[in-house]
Design a protein around this motif. Structure first.
Motif, PDB file in Angstrom:
ATOM      1  N   PHE B 124      -9.923  60.811  70.001  1.00 46.44           N
ATOM      2  CA  PHE B 124      -9.055  59.903  69.236  1.00 46.44           C
ATOM      3  C   PHE B 124      -7.632  59.910  69.815  1.00 46.44           C
ATOM      4  O   PHE B 124      -7.132  58.859  70.229  1.00 46.44           O
ATOM      5  CB  PHE B 124      -9.018  60.284  67.748  1.00 46.44           C
ATOM      6  CG  PHE B 124     -10.237  59.872  66.952  1.00 46.44           C
ATOM      7  CD1 PHE B 124     -10.563  58.533  66.787  1.00 46.44           C
ATOM      8  CD2 PHE B 124     -11.045  60.821  66.345  1.00 46.44           C
ATOM      9  CE1 PHE B 124     -11.669  58.154  66.038  1.00 46.44           C
ATOM     10  CE2 PHE B 124     -12.160  60.454  65.602  1.00 46.44           C
ATOM     11  CZ  PHE B 124     -12.481  59.112  65.449  1.00 46.44           C
ATOM     12  N   ALA B 150      -1.422  50.737  66.008  1.00 47.56           N
ATOM     13  CA  ALA B 150      -1.667  50.664  64.566  1.00 47.56           C
ATOM     14  C   ALA B 150      -2.990  49.951  64.269  1.00 47.56           C
ATOM     15  O   ALA B 150      -3.735  50.353  63.369  1.00 47.56           O
ATOM     16  CB  ALA B 150      -0.505  49.955  63.868  1.00 47.56           C
ATOM     17  N   ALA B 153      -5.841  52.372  65.078  1.00 48.27           N
ATOM     18  CA  ALA B 153      -5.859  53.470  64.104  1.00 48.27           C
ATOM     19  C   ALA B 153      -6.431  52.990  62.766  1.00 48.27           C
ATOM     20  O   ALA B 153      -7.233  53.670  62.138  1.00 48.27           O
ATOM     21  CB  ALA B 153      -4.452  54.032  63.918  1.00 48.27           C
ATOM     22  N   ARG B 154      -6.028  51.789  62.336  1.00 48.72           N
ATOM     23  CA  ARG B 154      -6.517  51.259  61.064  1.00 48.72           C
ATOM     24  C   ARG B 154      -8.024  50.985  61.147  1.00 48.72           C
ATOM     25  O   ARG B 154      -8.765  51.214  60.202  1.00 48.72           O
ATOM     26  CB  ARG B 154      -5.760  49.973  60.717  1.00 48.72           C
ATOM     27  CG  ARG B 154      -5.905  49.529  59.274  1.00 48.72           C
ATOM     28  CD  ARG B 154      -4.977  48.369  58.951  1.00 48.72           C
ATOM     29  NE  ARG B 154      -5.086  47.276  59.913  1.00 48.72           N
ATOM     30  CZ  ARG B 154      -6.090  46.407  59.943  1.00 48.72           C
ATOM     31  NH1 ARG B 154      -7.061  46.505  59.069  1.00 48.72           N
ATOM     32  NH2 ARG B 154      -6.118  45.463  60.853  1.00 48.72           N
ATOM     33  N   VAL B 156     -10.373  52.498  62.945  1.00 46.46           N
ATOM     34  CA  VAL B 156     -11.257  53.665  62.871  1.00 46.46           C
ATOM     35  C   VAL B 156     -11.047  54.457  61.582  1.00 46.46           C
ATOM     36  O   VAL B 156     -11.818  55.349  61.278  1.00 46.46           O
ATOM     37  CB  VAL B 156     -11.089  54.616  64.091  1.00 46.46           C
ATOM     38  CG1 VAL B 156     -11.510  53.919  65.358  1.00 46.46           C
ATOM     39  CG2 VAL B 156      -9.663  55.135  64.211  1.00 46.46           C
ATOM     40  N   GLY B 157     -10.027  54.130  60.813  1.00 40.07           N
ATOM     41  CA  GLY B 157      -9.603  54.951  59.681  1.00 40.07           C
ATOM     42  C   GLY B 157     -10.355  54.756  58.381  1.00 40.07           C
ATOM     43  O   GLY B 157     -11.464  54.219  58.345  1.00 40.07           O
ATOM     44  N   SER B 158      -9.702  55.184  57.280  1.00 46.07           N
ATOM     45  CA  SER B 158     -10.358  55.320  55.980  1.00 46.07           C
ATOM     46  C   SER B 158     -10.682  53.989  55.312  1.00 46.07           C
ATOM     47  O   SER B 158     -11.409  53.959  54.323  1.00 46.07           O
ATOM     48  CB  SER B 158      -9.469  56.146  55.047  1.00 46.07           C
ATOM     49  OG  SER B 158      -8.237  55.480  54.847  1.00 46.07           O
ATOM     50  N   THR B 159     -10.142  52.880  55.826  1.00 44.52           N
ATOM     51  CA  THR B 159     -10.538  51.585  55.254  1.00 44.52           C
ATOM     52  C   THR B 159     -11.352  50.798  56.272  1.00 44.52           C
ATOM     53  O   THR B 159     -11.752  49.672  56.020  1.00 44.52           O
ATOM     54  CB  THR B 159      -9.301  50.757  54.838  1.00 44.52           C
ATOM     55  OG1 THR B 159      -8.445  50.587  55.983  1.00 44.52           O
ATOM     56  CG2 THR B 159      -8.524  51.443  53.735  1.00 44.52           C
ATOM     57  N   ALA B 162     -14.498  54.586  59.217  1.00 43.20           N
ATOM     58  CA  ALA B 162     -14.795  55.783  58.410  1.00 43.20           C
ATOM     59  C   ALA B 162     -15.312  55.358  57.031  1.00 43.20           C
ATOM     60  O   ALA B 162     -16.207  55.990  56.475  1.00 43.20           O
ATOM     61  CB  ALA B 162     -13.555  56.668  58.270  1.00 43.20           C
ATOM     62  N   ALA B 163     -14.770  54.250  56.497  1.00 47.32           N
ATOM     63  CA  ALA B 163     -15.256  53.730  55.210  1.00 47.32           C
ATOM     64  C   ALA B 163     -16.700  53.258  55.355  1.00 47.32           C
ATOM     65  O   ALA B 163     -17.536  53.508  54.483  1.00 47.32           O
ATOM     66  CB  ALA B 163     -14.363  52.581  54.735  1.00 47.32           C
TER      67      ALA B 163
END
Lengths: 307, 294
Positions: B124, B150, B153-154, B156-159, B162-163
């Motif tokens: 990452f 950004a 990052a968004r 691959v992230g929690s929303t 990953a969600a």
């Protein structure tokens, strides 16, 4: 004694760190709101908002202020380093890693949310640290500097930083003391502990508008106190009782872990700690004596802590 | 197939780009001390036969808008690194528990779960580091680089991804397509948007690329799901074909294909050759009308 050490004596470090930690906690709370899917965000917040001394974000803010910046300029970077720190703890505690059930007296992330969610919450905190740094940093900070900060943070936590330290640490378990030396031990601590402290100070210096020379001095300062932290930790483990430490004393001896006292003896370890503390302070000579007080106090706090 | 794609040789375009991307990825992850982690990272990112769909889409979107492909290469490589990291973690015993990925033992099967966690944790940041250290400064201004960082990052992230993985594993009050959309649509969307950003797209153009990339990413997966044999289908909890039935999946594929192509019409003004790679991408995702020999 220099003027900076006299200003240290009048400087109330505990109230400083508590005040700064409070603003960091507030910023972290609003940076990671509860949203869908709820469970991942609950897991992220569970570990991120679990307390802790916030040494890394406070170091980041103090470094920013040292070079003439404002707290608000450093806050997204300060939150980012704490997110990374939290993420590395969550992954470290997993059964396939250190397999820890407790962290700061509370059940570890995977104990509460399950291993799958713990892996994902860690990954999400890692990526969010970069999103937050890149998009929430104040427009007063030039984009060139934010780009530089992104590069520094990435380097500090990847295979040249934090991860390298963990890999070497894992592969050192059970090694003979005669096979590994001081250099090996130092490699682990410089990467596992010092790298993120270094990034915290360097990011603060970058977003605060520091010169290249100032940023490099902050880097050396943070490396020294990172290593110092570990040496003191090792010394306390053999000299203090469990009661005094609030955790199991002699744990490193039992676990057959490499420590400074084991490799160089207790007396030499103490001398080494003093040398690191001195080297750290030397980096701060020439800075404004009021602004340097928090960093000097942080070094003393790390050097003189009793638990 | 659309007219504009008729003169365009996607196969040559794609294989040439794959060669360049593979070489750059190889250089981006040299083996250093401690060697074990670099070997684990390389094992997944440099796996033989990878189609490099995300990097190719990123470069194609950048070139469509008149950008230099050199501006897009570092981000194209980063997309592959962060995607690789997600896949390594998805395969872990505590997640999908998949011992095999693309016909080869998965990362943790070879290197152990601890190293697989760390290889992902290292890939990452390497992606972000690669973007900021390798993008030619004279081609891309710093604010654009920050938007790219950004965006990835968004994604691959929690929303984002990953969600998707979470819902895939644990379910919840989400529509059946949620996991697929987040896991596959998000990567396609991100690839097209990053290419657009690096090529200097307007905000309106970025929104078009967003919808286009999402549709192509999902189309690719729907078709994959339909082509999967029964055995594999049973293992996957959320599979279009298994969940909706083959007939509905075929309809969805057709809808996504039409939607993706319709989005591209606004770019026809840049000329047939400029937009051809993005059109032919849709046909490839839908029909797999050639086999890549790599």
């Amino acid at each position: 004694k220099s003027s900076s050490s006299s200003s240290f004596s009048s400087f109330d470090f505990m109230s400083y760190i508590i005040r700064k930690a409070e603003s960091v906690n507030k910023a972290l709370d609003s940076a990671v709101p509860l949203r869908e899917p709820l469970k991942i965000h609950e897991a992220m917040r569970y570990s991120l908002l679990a307390g802790g001394k916030r040494v890394r974000p406070v170091l980041c803010i103090a470094a920013c202020e040292l070079v003439g910046g404002e707290e608000t300029q450093a806050m997204p970077a300060a939150c980012a380093v704490e997110m990374i720190h939290t993420m590395s703890l969550i992954h470290d505690d997993l059964p396939c890693m250190d397999n820890d059930d407790l962290r700061r007296g509370k059940p570890t992330n995977h104990k509460v949310y399950g291993e799958d969610v713990a892996v994902l919450a860690g990954d999400a905190l890692l990526s969010f640290a970069f999103e937050h740094l890149a998009s929430a940093t104040s427009s007063e900070v030039s984009p060139v500097r934010v780009v530089r900060a992104v590069g520094e943070l990435a380097k500090a936590i990847g295979s040249e930083g934090l991860v390298a330290g963990q890999v070497v640490d894992i592969s050192s378990e059970g090694l003979d003391l005669n096979d590994v030396g001081l250099e090996h031990l130092e490699y682990i601590h410089l990467h596992k502990t010092a790298a993120l402290l270094e990034a915290s100070a360097v990011l603060g210096g970058i977003v605060g508008g520091g010169s290249d020379d100032e940023i490099e001095r902050l880097r050396k300062f943070a490396r020294c106190i990172g290593l110092l932290f570990q040496v003191v930790d090792d010394i306390l483990d053999v000299t203090k009782s469990s009661q005094e430490l609030g955790k199991t004393a002699g744990k490193d001896l039992i676990a057959d872990k490499l420590t400074y006292p084991k490799i160089m003896g207790l007396e030499k370890s103490r001398e080494f700690a003093e040398k690191l503390n001195r080297e750290a302070r030397e980096q701060l000579l020439g800075f404004d004596s009021d602004k340097v007080a928090p960093l000097l106090a942080l070094a003393s706090y790390i050097a003189n802590r009793q638990n | 197939a659309s007219l504009s794609a008729s003169n365009f040789d996607l196969r040559t375009y794609w294989t040439t780009l794959i060669g360049e991307i593979n070489q750059k990825l190889d250089e981006a992850i040299p083996v250093k001390y401690p060697a074990g982690i670099y070997e684990a990272m390389r094992y997944s990112v440099l796996a033989q036969g990878a189609k490099r769909a995300s990097p190719v889409m990123c470069v194609a979107a950048c070139e469509l808008l008149g950008g230099d492909r050199l501006a897009a290469f570092p981000t194209a490589c980063a997309l592959e690194m962060v995607h690789g990291a997600s896949l390594i973690h998805d395969d872990l015993p505590c997640m999908d528990d998949d011992p095999v990925r693309r016909g080869k033992p998965s990362n943790h099967t070879v290197y152990g779960a601890d190293m697989a966690i760390l290889a992902g944790d290292a890939l990452f940041p390497l992606g972000f580091q690669h973007i900021v250290s390798h993008t030619p400064p004279h081609l891309v201004p710093p604010p654009t680089l920050l938007r790219v960082v950004a965006e990835i990052a968004r994604t691959v992230g929690s929303t984002g991804m990953a969600a998707g993985q979470y819902v895939d594993l644990e379910g919840g009050p989400f529509p059946a397509s949620f996991a697929q959309e987040k896991k596959f649509g998000a990567m396609g969307e991100c690839s097209a948007v990053c290419g657009g950003l690096l090529g200097g797209a307007t905000e309106d153009e970025l929104e078009v690329l967003r919808r286009y990339g999402r549709a192509v990413g999902m189309l690719y997966q729907v078709v994959d799901d339909m082509r999967d044999d029964e055995e594999k289908t049973k293992k996957k909890k959320k599979n279009y074909a298994a969940f909706f039935g083959a007939e509905r999946a075929t309809e969805m594929a057709e809808e996504l294909k039409e939607k993706a192509k319709k989005e591209l019409h606004v770019f026809d003004k840049y000329g047939g050759d400029a937009v051809a790679p993005l059109y032919s991408f849709v046909d490839y995702a839908a029909h797999r009308h050639f086999l890549l020999n790599i």
